[in-house]
Design an enzyme around this catalytic site. Structure first.
Site, short mmCIF file in Angstrom:
data_model
loop_
_atom_site.label_atom_id
_atom_site.label_comp_id
_atom_site.label_asym_id
_atom_site.label_seq_id
_atom_site.Cartn_x
_atom_site.Cartn_y
_atom_site.Cartn_z
N GLN A 286 2.42 7.56 -5.85
CA GLN A 286 3.55 6.78 -5.25
C GLN A 286 3.47 5.76 -5.85
O GLN A 286 2.56 4.89 -6.51
CB GLN A 286 3.65 6.78 -3.84
N ARG B 53 1.15 -0.86 0.04
CA ARG B 53 -0.19 -0.07 -0.20
C ARG B 53 0.91 1.28 0.40
O ARG B 53 1.84 1.63 0.66
CB ARG B 53 -1.02 -0.02 1.19
N VAL B 54 0.52 2.63 -1.03
CA VAL B 54 0.97 3.82 -0.69
C VAL B 54 -0.46 4.85 -0.45
O VAL B 54 -1.37 4.13 -0.47
CB VAL B 54 1.41 4.25 -2.18
N SER B 55 -0.69 6.16 -0.09
CA SER B 55 -0.91 6.43 0.58
C SER B 55 -1.99 7.18 -1.05
O SER B 55 -2.40 7.42 -0.80
CB SER B 55 -0.69 7.71 1.32
N SER B 56 -0.72 7.37 -1.92
CA SER B 56 -1.21 8.78 -3.27
C SER B 56 -0.99 7.98 -4.95
O SER B 56 0.09 6.84 -4.66
CB SER B 56 -0.76 9.30 -2.93
#
Length: 200
Positions: free
Chosen positions: A12, A6-9
């Site tokens: 990324q 998982r990345v936040s945006s």
């Protein structure tokens, strides 16, 4: 062994996480670009939770890929424990769901640091916004560079300004600090700068 990345945006990249999970032996990987501050809306993580079975092992690169709050992380761990699912963070030695009190304490400490980091980042962002607004106050409106994220504006307030205060869309937009298109969207109008138009 099942991996979760998982990345936040959207800007990324997930590539490095996915490569590390594959190298660690993940046979299937769920990956998404969503904030970890909430469990809501994380469709790939929800799919992972539904997919895992007794005897499976979930791996992430770090503990904060699962969640960014202590409360959410504890919910996840409890759900995995009930299912008989093991968990491990491949980049953080000693982070593994093995039922021991020592490991549970260690994971909670790491999650507490992750939660603190999230709050600290938010405070820094807020400080930056305040500083930017202060710097822009002395400039004419058309020269201001800070726009920020628009606050939620109730459509009823916009309709009141149009129907009761008899203001046009341009004046409403100016007073609320939003664009005319936003005014029309809130009113459900097709366009125009009149007082009339559909109000719902």
């Amino acid at each position: 062994m099942i991996g979760y990345a998982r990345v936040s945006s959207d800007d990324q990249d997930l590539t490095i996480q996915i490569e590390k999970l594959r190298a660690a032996g993940a046979e299937r990987i769920f990956a998404e670009k969503r904030s970890g501050t909430s469990l809501t809306g994380r469709t790939e993580f929800e799919a992972l939770m539904a997919f895992v079975r007794d005897g499976d092992e979930v791996i992430t690169t770090r503990i904060d890929r699962c969640a960014r709050s202590m409360a959410d992380f504890q919910k996840i761990i409890e759900a995995w424990t009930e299912k008989g699912v093991r968990y491990r963070a491949v980049e953080q030695a000693g982070v593994a769901l093995d039922g021991s009190a020592h490991t549970k304490l260690f994971m909670n400490l790491l999650m507490a640091f992750a939660e603190f980091e999230t709050r600290l980042r938010r405070e820094r962002q807020l400080d930056g916004i305040i500083a930017k607004k202060a710097a822009d106050k002395s400039k004419p409106q058309h020269e201001r560079t800070y726009r920020g994220r628009p606050t939620t504006i109730d459509a009823g307030r916009v309709r009141h300004m149009r129907d009761v205060e008899k203001l046009g869309a341009s004046e409403i937009a100016r007073r609320l600090g939003i664009g005319r298109a936003s005014v029309y969207r809130l009113l459900g109008d097709a366009g125009g700068d009149s007082h009339g138009g559909a109000a719902s």
